[in-house]
Motif scaffolding. Structure first.
Motif, PDB file in Angstrom:
ATOM      1  N   PRO A 129       0.821  -1.211   0.000  1.00 51.28           N
ATOM      2  CA  PRO A 129       0.000   0.000   0.000  1.00 51.28           C
ATOM      3  C   PRO A 129       0.855   1.262   0.000  1.00 51.28           C
ATOM      4  O   PRO A 129       2.068   1.209   0.238  1.00 51.28           O
ATOM      5  N   ILE A 130       0.211   2.383  -0.282  1.00 47.57           N
ATOM      6  CA  ILE A 130       0.894   3.668  -0.162  1.00 47.57           C
ATOM      7  C   ILE A 130       1.267   3.867   1.305  1.00 47.57           C
ATOM      8  O   ILE A 130       0.452   3.638   2.204  1.00 47.57           O
ATOM      9  N   LEU A 131       2.491   4.263   1.553  1.00 49.25           N
ATOM     10  CA  LEU A 131       2.939   4.485   2.932  1.00 49.25           C
ATOM     11  C   LEU A 131       2.232   5.716   3.492  1.00 49.25           C
ATOM     12  O   LEU A 131       2.407   6.834   2.991  1.00 49.25           O
ATOM     13  N   ASP A 132       1.406   5.508   4.500  1.00 55.25           N
ATOM     14  CA  ASP A 132       0.666   6.606   5.109  1.00 55.25           C
ATOM     15  C   ASP A 132       1.425   7.123   6.325  1.00 55.25           C
ATOM     16  O   ASP A 132       2.644   6.935   6.425  1.00 55.25           O
ATOM     17  N   LEU A 133       0.747   7.755   7.265  1.00 54.51           N
ATOM     18  CA  LEU A 133       1.428   8.383   8.393  1.00 54.51           C
ATOM     19  C   LEU A 133       1.934   7.380   9.429  1.00 54.51           C
ATOM     20  O   LEU A 133       2.724   7.755  10.297  1.00 54.51           O
ATOM     21  N   MET A 134       1.474   6.115   9.337  1.00 54.20           N
ATOM     22  CA  MET A 134       1.827   5.137  10.370  1.00 54.20           C
ATOM     23  C   MET A 134       2.565   3.923   9.840  1.00 54.20           C
ATOM     24  O   MET A 134       3.252   3.249  10.604  1.00 54.20           O
ATOM     25  N   GLY A 135       2.387   3.601   8.565  1.00 57.90           N
ATOM     26  CA  GLY A 135       2.927   2.348   8.076  1.00 57.90           C
ATOM     27  C   GLY A 135       2.278   1.181   8.808  1.00 57.90           C
ATOM     28  O   GLY A 135       1.090   1.231   9.135  1.00 57.90           O
ATOM     29  N   MET A 144      -5.349   8.394   7.702  1.00 57.17           N
ATOM     30  CA  MET A 144      -5.406   8.161   6.258  1.00 57.17           C
ATOM     31  C   MET A 144      -4.070   8.547   5.641  1.00 57.17           C
ATOM     32  O   MET A 144      -3.105   8.837   6.346  1.00 57.17           O
ATOM     33  N   VAL A 145      -4.043   8.576   4.317  1.00 54.82           N
ATOM     34  CA  VAL A 145      -2.913   9.137   3.599  1.00 54.82           C
ATOM     35  C   VAL A 145      -3.147  10.643   3.508  1.00 54.82           C
ATOM     36  O   VAL A 145      -4.204  11.073   3.047  1.00 54.82           O
ATOM     37  N   GLY A 194      -2.302  14.081   1.804  1.00 52.56           N
ATOM     38  CA  GLY A 194      -1.751  14.430   0.504  1.00 52.56           C
ATOM     39  C   GLY A 194      -1.361  15.876   0.324  1.00 52.56           C
ATOM     40  O   GLY A 194      -1.091  16.301  -0.801  1.00 52.56           O
ATOM     41  N   ASP A 195      -1.325  16.667   1.410  1.00 50.61           N
ATOM     42  CA  ASP A 195      -0.940  18.073   1.248  1.00 50.61           C
ATOM     43  C   ASP A 195       0.510  18.330   1.630  1.00 50.61           C
ATOM     44  O   ASP A 195       0.972  19.458   1.579  1.00 50.61           O
ATOM     45  N   LEU A 196       1.236  17.281   1.974  1.00 57.85           N
ATOM     46  CA  LEU A 196       2.685  17.343   2.202  1.00 57.85           C
ATOM     47  C   LEU A 196       3.234  15.991   2.618  1.00 57.85           C
ATOM     48  O   LEU A 196       4.268  15.560   2.126  1.00 57.85           O
ATOM     49  N   ASN A 197       2.509  15.279   3.492  1.00 58.67           N
ATOM     50  CA  ASN A 197       3.089  14.132   4.185  1.00 58.67           C
ATOM     51  C   ASN A 197       3.520  13.021   3.244  1.00 58.67           C
ATOM     52  O   ASN A 197       4.661  12.547   3.302  1.00 58.67           O
ATOM     53  N   VAL A 198       2.609  12.575   2.369  1.00 60.17           N
ATOM     54  CA  VAL A 198       2.967  11.474   1.482  1.00 60.17           C
ATOM     55  C   VAL A 198       4.063  11.895   0.507  1.00 60.17           C
ATOM     56  O   VAL A 198       4.931  11.091   0.141  1.00 60.17           O
ATOM     57  N   GLN A 199       4.078  13.163   0.117  1.00 57.42           N
ATOM     58  CA  GLN A 199       5.106  13.627  -0.821  1.00 57.42           C
ATOM     59  C   GLN A 199       6.493  13.523  -0.201  1.00 57.42           C
ATOM     60  O   GLN A 199       7.448  13.064  -0.847  1.00 57.42           O
ATOM     61  N   LEU A 200       6.630  13.937   1.060  1.00 49.98           N
ATOM     62  CA  LEU A 200       7.934  13.871   1.718  1.00 49.98           C
ATOM     63  C   LEU A 200       8.399  12.432   1.899  1.00 49.98           C
ATOM     64  O   LEU A 200       9.586  12.130   1.783  1.00 49.98           O
ATOM     65  N   ILE A 201       7.452  11.533   2.188  1.00 53.05           N
ATOM     66  CA  ILE A 201       7.801  10.126   2.381  1.00 53.05           C
ATOM     67  C   ILE A 201       8.514   9.567   1.161  1.00 53.05           C
ATOM     68  O   ILE A 201       9.505   8.836   1.280  1.00 53.05           O
ATOM     69  N   TYR A 202       8.025   9.923  -0.019  1.00 51.88           N
ATOM     70  CA  TYR A 202       8.524   9.292  -1.241  1.00 51.88           C
ATOM     71  C   TYR A 202       9.684  10.038  -1.890  1.00 51.88           C
ATOM     72  O   TYR A 202       9.927   9.898  -3.086  1.00 51.88           O
ATOM     73  N   TRP A 203      10.431  10.799  -1.102  1.00 54.64           N
ATOM     74  CA  TRP A 203      11.721  11.333  -1.545  1.00 54.64           C
ATOM     75  C   TRP A 203      12.887  10.486  -1.035  1.00 54.64           C
ATOM     76  O   TRP A 203      13.927  10.384  -1.675  1.00 54.64           O
ATOM     77  N   LYS A 236       1.336  14.204  20.725  1.00 54.56           N
ATOM     78  CA  LYS A 236       1.728  12.997  21.473  1.00 54.56           C
ATOM     79  C   LYS A 236       1.103  11.701  20.973  1.00 54.56           C
ATOM     80  O   LYS A 236       1.603  10.626  21.251  1.00 54.56           O
ATOM     81  N   ILE A 237       0.001  11.767  20.213  1.00 50.75           N
ATOM     82  CA  ILE A 237      -0.647  10.518  19.820  1.00 50.75           C
ATOM     83  C   ILE A 237      -0.687  10.307  18.308  1.00 50.75           C
ATOM     84  O   ILE A 237      -0.992   9.207  17.859  1.00 50.75           O
ATOM     85  N   ASN A 238      -0.391  11.339  17.521  1.00 50.50           N
ATOM     86  CA  ASN A 238      -0.610  11.254  16.078  1.00 50.50           C
ATOM     87  C   ASN A 238       0.695  10.981  15.336  1.00 50.50           C
ATOM     88  O   ASN A 238       1.508  11.882  15.147  1.00 50.50           O
ATOM     89  N   PRO A 239       0.912   9.741  14.887  1.00 53.18           N
ATOM     90  CA  PRO A 239       2.142   9.435  14.161  1.00 53.18           C
ATOM     91  C   PRO A 239       2.253  10.254  12.877  1.00 53.18           C
ATOM     92  O   PRO A 239       1.267  10.470  12.167  1.00 53.18           O
TER      93      PRO A 239
END
Length: 791
Positions: free
Chosen positions: A325-331, A341-342, A344-353, A634-637
């Motif tokens: 799957p697409i790597l989301d905020l937790m894997g 969720m995934v 898409g306003d920055l997080n997934v883009q940074l993951i795939y660099w 503290k709780i949101n990966p």
């Protein structure tokens, strides 16, 4: 006789000449097992939450091992995660698709390990080389050894206990598949307004309770989702004795729309058990990792940064697979989060660099593969009258069904920039033409449709964008938003470039050129790039959305002095306002990716010391845990922030944009000694290089596809050697152009080749500099240790 002697002599001369003129190769002498052992994470404090827990995974499934604060004192647990375990509730309208409590990640469950005595301590090690957790748990009654890992290629979790004066009972506990966000909202908590209130007013019907069963010696927990839209089966078997040695094997599978999770889990368990009986389970797991790590290498005389980097390489290998799957905020490591969720306003883009320069291409395939797979769903995220168009909303489930309405398709465009980067680093022109080009074309059609539906009367004759959003800036909605303008410019130019490269003569070529030529200019004031036409940059902002034209898109580059000054002014102003203005905002003003974004941008400007300052800032951020995990609130990966640390370090060592390779563009003075091997650049080049006492010893560049290499080096009068032969290459505008055949290498040095030390070895670390992460005495140096620890 004379002729024979002459022949022998000639052969000797030929052999000798050939031998001594052969290329001197890089002498790579790294024992990865020994090297990585110095970066293994250690625990001498009992982990009590996901941020301090050891973690293993294979991109699909994984586990965390910790004693939750609410647990009994004699219980520690394996928290199991399945990366693609999402809800699939049917949306009655397109607008309902954005009520993401209906489409979010779901909690799965955990195995409790219950001992006779109270747990009093641990001594554990996460072995990076073997991707395996080992150690001893001490109780008031005795001890038990542990050994656990998630198999690298089979969806099987293995965990072994071996007791002394103890007894360990292992039991499964399923969690209800209810989004934690829903529970918080229904209790009156959470943000107010907009989508939050709509979700608060929504009633979710609950799915049936799970059913337990046994078959062929295996235990199963079957969890159907609401309205039978998806199902998950967890299966396990325990071998041995709780009072001696016992082994747990477990597997999890989630299916939708198929209903075959039980069959798949059963087959996984049988495969795992067969491999164990054949004594091949451990070795087959380790093979993947032992092939993975040597894909590239990096060492610096900065133990903390080096260690953090290699843990990210482990984390990336544990969290992602190209066919997953697409790597989301937790894997694979679930936590009860507000962001399930995934993003898409920055997080997934940074993951795939991160995987690109690290030359770990296969594990980064999951984003382009899933975009290819769900292209039809992307086309369904726009109004019906927008023909041949595509988009996606800012937050999305794995199937990419997330209605964007009649808005600009910025989030999909930025994701497609990651797709483009993957093709560029792989030099995959066929995929660029046959896969990326069609979906990027549909995305630009969405821009053209938006402009047609939302015309702006203007005296300047320019094309204006009536209304869009600069992510997370408040107030960030308005006209001619720089975030949007940057993405339009990049996407149109990319379509034009691909069209030209492949002689496509697309019928829309004129429209792309017209849009590019007539689009309103970037919005700029005395402080540099603004948010938009009527919005200056004046409030703290963790996101660098208004700077996207600079990084990563490189639509505006520092190649000419005027643009470089603009970019520097914009960057300095962003950070000054964000760090020093004293303005209070609701959102956390400075996050991990604030620091890594700043580091990469300063590296792109060639400012090594500023780049280092912000790289160091990430580790000093209280939200970085002692295991290099990261969360907000503290709780949101938020997995992309520590992964982007590796990207920033790459950007300091090696850059490739604008058709050139820049080696050591921003290596700080502190890093006098640094070596890397087989880092990758755009154009599919592998680069190795070494600095000794601040001076570059050599650079080696290998072409995987056969291309001209345009390289920029950090020393004067470089000498070039191919196959041991000196080449006289002249500088042109600061670049050296070298034609390389497929699999051919050039060595660049300031000395003669004979006097160049071509060895790459690990840089030594003292005992105090080893094993700096985990959860224990050494990690108390980190702000996050105190922030996350209840000890």
């Amino acid at each position: 006789m004379y002729n024979i002697k002459a022949l022998i002599f000639c052969c000797f001369v030929f052999f000798s000449t050939s031998f001594f003129s052969q290329e001197k190769h890089i002498d790579f002498k790294v024992d990865y097992e020994s090297f990585l052992s110095k970066h293994d994470m250690l625990w001498d404090i009992v982990p009590d939450k996901w941020q301090t827990a050891p973690y293993t995974g294979n991109g699909n499934i994984g586990f965390l091992f910790y004693q939750a604060e609410e647990s009994e004192s004699n219980v520690i647990s394996l928290y199991i995660g399945r990366h693609d375990y999402y809800d699939h509730r049917e949306a009655k309208t397109k607008a309902e698709e954005m009520l993401w409590i209906k489409r979010s990640r779901l909690p799965l469950g955990y195995f409790n390990l219950k001992s006779k005595g109270k747990i009093t301590g641990v001594n554990m090690r996460l072995d990076l080389w073997n991707a395996e957790l080992t150690g001893v748990v001490t109780t008031s009654k005795g001890t038990y050894k542990i050994k656990g890992f998630t198999h690298s290629t089979k969806d099987v979790i293995f965990f072994e206990t071996d007791t002394t004066d103890e007894k360990v009972e292992i039991t499964w506990h399923a969690e209800d598949p209810i989004p934690p966000v829903y529970e918080v909202l229904k209790s009156g908590g959470g943000p107010k307004g907009g989508t939050w209130d709509k979700m608060r007013a929504t009633t979710l019907e609950m799915p049936p309770q799970p059913t337990l069963s046994k078959k062929d010696g295996y235990n199963f927990c079957y969890q159907p989702l609401f309205d039978n839209r998806g199902e998950t089966t967890t299966g396990w078997k325990i071998l041995g004795s709780p009072s001696g040695k016992q082994q747990l094997i477990a597997s999890v599978h989630h299916t939708y729309p198929e209903h075959n999770s039980l069959e798949i889990v059963t087959e996984n368990l049988k495969t795992g058990e067969k491999l164990i009986k054949e004594n091949r389970f451990v070795s087959s797991h380790q093979t993947w990792w032992h092939d993975y790590y040597p894909l590239s290498f990096l060492t610096i005389n900065d133990a903390e940064k080096e260690s953090f980097y290699w843990i990210q390489m482990y984390k990336l290998g544990a969290a992602s697979r190209g066919n997953g799957p697409i790597l989301d905020l937790m894997g694979p490591w679930y936590n009860r989060t507000f962001w399930p969720m995934v993003w898409g306003d920055l997080n997934v883009q940074l993951i795939y660099w991160t995987h690109l320069t690290a030359n770990r291409m296969s594990i980064g395939e999951s984003l382009p593969n899933n975009i290819d797979k769900y292209t039809e769903n992307l086309e369904g995220n726009v109004p019906k009258h927008w023909k041949n168009s595509a988009a996606v909303a800012a937050l999305l489930p794995q199937d990419l069904i997330a209605y964007n309405g009649g808005k600009v398709p910025d989030m999909l465009t930025w994701m497609l920039h990651d797709y483009w980067l993957h093709c560029k680093f792989d030099e995959d022109e066929i995929r660029m033409r046959d896969k990326l080009f069609p979906i990027l074309k549909k995305t630009v059609n969405s821009y053209l449709n938006y402009i047609k539906d939302n015309p702006v009367d203007a005296d300047d004759g320019k094309i204006h964008i009536k209304y869009s959003w600069s992510p997370e800036y408040k107030p960030g909605h308005g006209q001619d938003i720089n975030f949007t303008l940057a993405l339009i410019r990049w996407s149109c130019q990319t379509l034009i470039d691909i069209d030209k490269q492949h002689n496509l003569n697309d019928p829309l070529l004129k429209e792309w050129k017209h849009l590019l030529d007539n689009l309103v200019d970037f919005q700029i004031d005395e402080n540099g790039l603004r948010i938009g036409k009527d919005i200056p940059f004046s409030n703290p902002h963790r996101h660098y959305s208004h700077l996207l034209a600079f990084y990563p898109l490189m639509v505006i580059t520092p190649e000419n002095e005027a643009d470089k000054k603009l970019l520097r002014r914009s960057l300095d102003h962003w950070l000054d306002v964000t760090f020093n203005s004293g303005k209070k905002i609701k959102a956390m003003p400075v996050t991990g990716y604030t620091a890594t974004g700043a580091s990469s941008m300063y590296a792109s400007l060639g400012d090594a010391e500023k780049a280092y300052y912000y790289l160091d800032f990430l580790i000093k951020h209280e939200n970085i845990s002692s295991t290099t995990m990261y969360s907000e609130g503290k709780i949101n990966p938020v997995i992309e922030s520590p992964l982007s640390f590796a990207t920033s370090l790459h950007d300091m060592m090696l850059q490739s944009w604008g058709g050139k390779i820049n080696v050591f563009p921003a290596s700080p003075k502190l890093w006098e000694d640094v070596s890397f091997h087989n880092l990758r650049t755009q154009g599919a080049f592998l680069v190795s290089a070494k600095k000794v006492k601040g001076n570059t010893e050599f650079i080696s560049i290998k072409s995987l596809k056969g291309n001209t290499c345009n390289v920029q080096v950090d020393f004067e009068k470089p000498k070039f050697y191919i196959n041991g032969k000196y080449l006289d290459i002249k500088e042109e505008d600061g670049l050296y152009n070298i034609d390389l055949k497929k699999d051919e290498s050039v060595i660049i040095t300031s000395k003669s080749l004979k006097k160049t030390d071509l060895t790459i070895i690990e840089l030594p670390k003292t005992k105090e500099e080893q094993n700096l992460f985990g959860f224990g005495e050494k990690t108390k140096r980190l702000p996050g240790h105190t922030y996350y620890s209840s000890n």
